[in-house]
Motif scaffolding. Structure first.
Motif, PDB file in Angstrom:
ATOM      1  N   SER A 276       1.059  -1.172  -0.098  1.00 26.29           N
ATOM      2  CA  SER A 276      -0.006  -0.078   0.058  1.00 26.29           C
ATOM      3  C   SER A 276       0.858   1.396  -0.023  1.00 26.29           C
ATOM      4  N   ASP A 277       0.500   2.100  -0.794  1.00 25.21           N
ATOM      5  CA  ASP A 277       1.345   3.505  -0.973  1.00 25.21           C
ATOM      6  C   ASP A 277       1.087   4.131   0.275  1.00 25.21           C
ATOM      7  N   PRO A 303       6.671   4.154   3.302  1.00 30.51           N
ATOM      8  CA  PRO A 303       8.131   4.012   2.660  1.00 30.51           C
ATOM      9  C   PRO A 303       7.957   3.466   1.342  1.00 30.51           C
ATOM     10  N   ASP A 304       8.824   3.754   0.396  1.00 33.72           N
ATOM     11  CA  ASP A 304       9.031   2.864  -0.817  1.00 33.72           C
ATOM     12  C   ASP A 304      10.033   1.485  -0.383  1.00 33.72           C
TER      13      ASP A 304
HETATM   14  O1  C5P Z   1       5.436   2.305  -7.473  1.00 35.39           O
HETATM   15  P1  C5P Z   1       4.723   1.142  -7.386  1.00 35.39           P
HETATM   16  O2  C5P Z   1       4.108   0.893  -6.223  1.00 35.39           O
HETATM   17  O3  C5P Z   1       4.000   0.769  -8.775  1.00 35.39           O
HETATM   18  O4  C5P Z   1       5.968   0.095  -7.577  1.00 35.39           O
HETATM   19  C1  C5P Z   1       5.904  -1.216  -7.632  1.00 35.39           C
HETATM   20  C2  C5P Z   1       7.153  -2.080  -7.102  1.00 35.39           C
HETATM   21  O5  C5P Z   1       7.485  -1.501  -5.935  1.00 35.39           O
HETATM   22  C3  C5P Z   1       6.884  -3.425  -6.624  1.00 35.39           C
HETATM   23  O6  C5P Z   1       7.979  -3.939  -6.717  1.00 35.39           O
HETATM   24  C4  C5P Z   1       6.359  -3.123  -5.255  1.00 35.39           C
HETATM   25  O7  C5P Z   1       6.612  -4.393  -4.353  1.00 35.39           O
HETATM   26  C5  C5P Z   1       7.482  -2.148  -4.942  1.00 35.39           C
HETATM   27  N1  C5P Z   1       7.023  -1.119  -3.488  1.00 35.39           N
HETATM   28  C6  C5P Z   1       7.689  -0.980  -2.430  1.00 35.39           C
HETATM   29  N2  C5P Z   1       7.088  -0.254  -1.563  1.00 35.39           N
HETATM   30  C7  C5P Z   1       6.125   0.672  -1.611  1.00 35.39           C
HETATM   31  C8  C5P Z   1       5.466   0.379  -3.002  1.00 35.39           C
HETATM   32  C9  C5P Z   1       5.681  -0.649  -4.083  1.00 35.39           C
HETATM   33  O8  C5P Z   1       8.633  -1.680  -2.459  1.00 35.39           O
HETATM   34  N3  C5P Z   1       5.729   1.274  -0.606  1.00 35.39           N
END
Ligand code: C5P
Length: 392
Positions: A276-277, A303-304
């Motif tokens: 979840s973003d 966090p990404d």
């Molecule tokens: O930006 P998006 O969510 O489309 O990117 C997808 C990739 O980034 C996937 O590999 C997902 O597991 C990872 N991701 C992440 N942390 C986030 C969101 C996505 O590692 N908060």
């Protein structure tokens, strides 16, 4: 398992009836299964049962007359990729540990270099007896994989440890052992799977429709290729592949901490989870009640995970599930998140589905279309691509 030669030794325990399923599953996976039975085993299940399922003759007698069929079996030990003994009774474990060879199962185990997988089943007093404990340790020290018997009600009616592992677990252990010499042997791979849940209150959450199937298939494919796999799993109802270290998590922040920890010594991170973003900024400590009007939540960014974790020598693979501009968006993510490979797919067609049409994008604009495949096969292709990137 396609084309692999498996010897299945069946010894005398009531659990032999459950191994019928194992013989069937291994055969259906494409393995050649040669069944050997102790005299005791034949009292519980007939050789004909195994013969019919494996479409191979079954040997029960050490002293059977010479026939061409019997001659063929002499070379079984030499041709075997693996020997599974299930159920392994206390008696058979003792024979194997001591190197006795007075029945077809123990004789063949002594005559083969193939790795041994043992699935014990016995009365719990026998399993706990110091003699059995010592035999198990001896066999493990020699490299045998010994499945832990389950706890529960035994055939005698008593409750204790001694139940044969489930057929799916036995097949999983064979699969794990067969993979050990694969292209990713010695490599540590972290796979994330499932969809995170972001709490609104103690019982409600924001999430997505991810089943975890792709991540679990990737973990299995990495195990088949010989890797040591840690599976960081968010809210998945599937059984994890045998041999994977499972780290269950719920929310994105937990997944971040668990993945970061697992990646400290990893060679590869495959980020297949649907993270979840955003998360609710202030989840309620108690269950929210109706207010009679609209309810508002403020969301803050998570966090990404894949972008934040980086270490020299860590190869990162991401997924991009998109509803539009698939390739452009995936390409941008590949660069922004520092990935070696991104797996792009159509979000609506893929999430929760059994099949996936994947496109692999590498750095330097290289693109590989995989077309529509079952997720298991697609996962194998992704893991093969990872092995190539590692130069394996
Ligand atoms: O930006 P998006 O969510 O489309 O990117 C997808 C990739 O980034 C996937 O590999 C997902 O597991 C990872 N991701 C992440 N942390 C986030 C969101 C996505 O590692 N908060």
């Amino acid at each position: 398992m396609q084309g692999r030669n498996i010897i299945l030794g069946v010894s005398g325990s009531i659990a032999a009836y459950k191994v019928v399923q194992v013989a069937r599953d291994l055969t259906q996976h494409g393995a050649r299964v040669d069944v050997l039975m102790t005299e005791g085993a034949t009292r519980f299940v007939t050789p004909l049962t195994f013969q019919t399922l494996t479409r191979r003759s079954v040997i029960t007698d050490l002293w059977q007359d010479w026939t061409e069929d019997a001659q063929g079996h002499i070379s079984l030990g030499e041709e075997a990729d693996i020997m599974l003994v299930a159920p392994a009774s206390a008696q058979t474990l003792a024979r194997l540990a001591l190197g006795l060879a007075d029945d077809m199962v123990s004789l063949t185990a002594l005559a083969t270099y193939a790795p041994l997988v043992l699935a014990p089943a016995m009365n719990y007093h026998m399993w706990e007896h110091p003699a059995t404990r010592e035999h198990v340790r001896t066999l493990q020290d020699r490299g045998a994989t010994v499945l832990t018997p389950g706890r529960g009600r035994l055939a005698s009616g008593a409750v204790g440890e001694g139940r044969l592992a489930a057929p799916a677990e036995i097949v999983g252990a064979v699969r794990w052992r067969l993979g050990r010499s694969g292209k990713l042997a010695g490599k540590r791979v972290v796979v994330t799977a499932g969809g995170t849940r972001e709490a609104l209150d103690p019982v409600r959450y924001l999430t997505n429709g991810s089943s975890g199937r792709m991540g679990y298939a990737l973990a299995q494919a990495a195990i088949d290729a010989g890797a040591d796999v840690t599976l960081v799993s968010a809210n998945v109802e599937l059984s994890p592949p045998w041999g994977a270290t499972l780290v269950p998590v719920t929310a994105a922040t937990e997944m971040f901490a668990a993945t970061e920890q697992a990646c400290k010594h990893a060679d590869v991170l495959v980020m297949a989870a649907a993270v979840s973003d955003y998360r609710p900024e202030n989840p309620s400590d108690s269950k929210l009640t109706k207010t009679g009007g609209a309810m508002e939540f403020r969301l803050v960014e998570n966090p990404d995970i894949v972008a934040s974790i980086s270490r020299p020598g860590l190869l990162k693979v991401g997924f991009a599930a998109e509803t539009e501009n698939l390739i452009e968006n995936a390409h941008a993510k590949l660069e922004r998140k520092g990935l070696a490979l991104i797996v792009a797919n159509d979000a609506e067609a893929t999430i929760g589905a059994p099949n996936a049409a994947l496109t692999l994008l590498y750095g330097g604009d290289r693109v590989e279309e995989l077309g529509m495949l079952p997720k298991e096969e697609a996962a194998e292709r992704v893991i093969s691509a990872v092995a190539r990137l590692l130069g394996a």
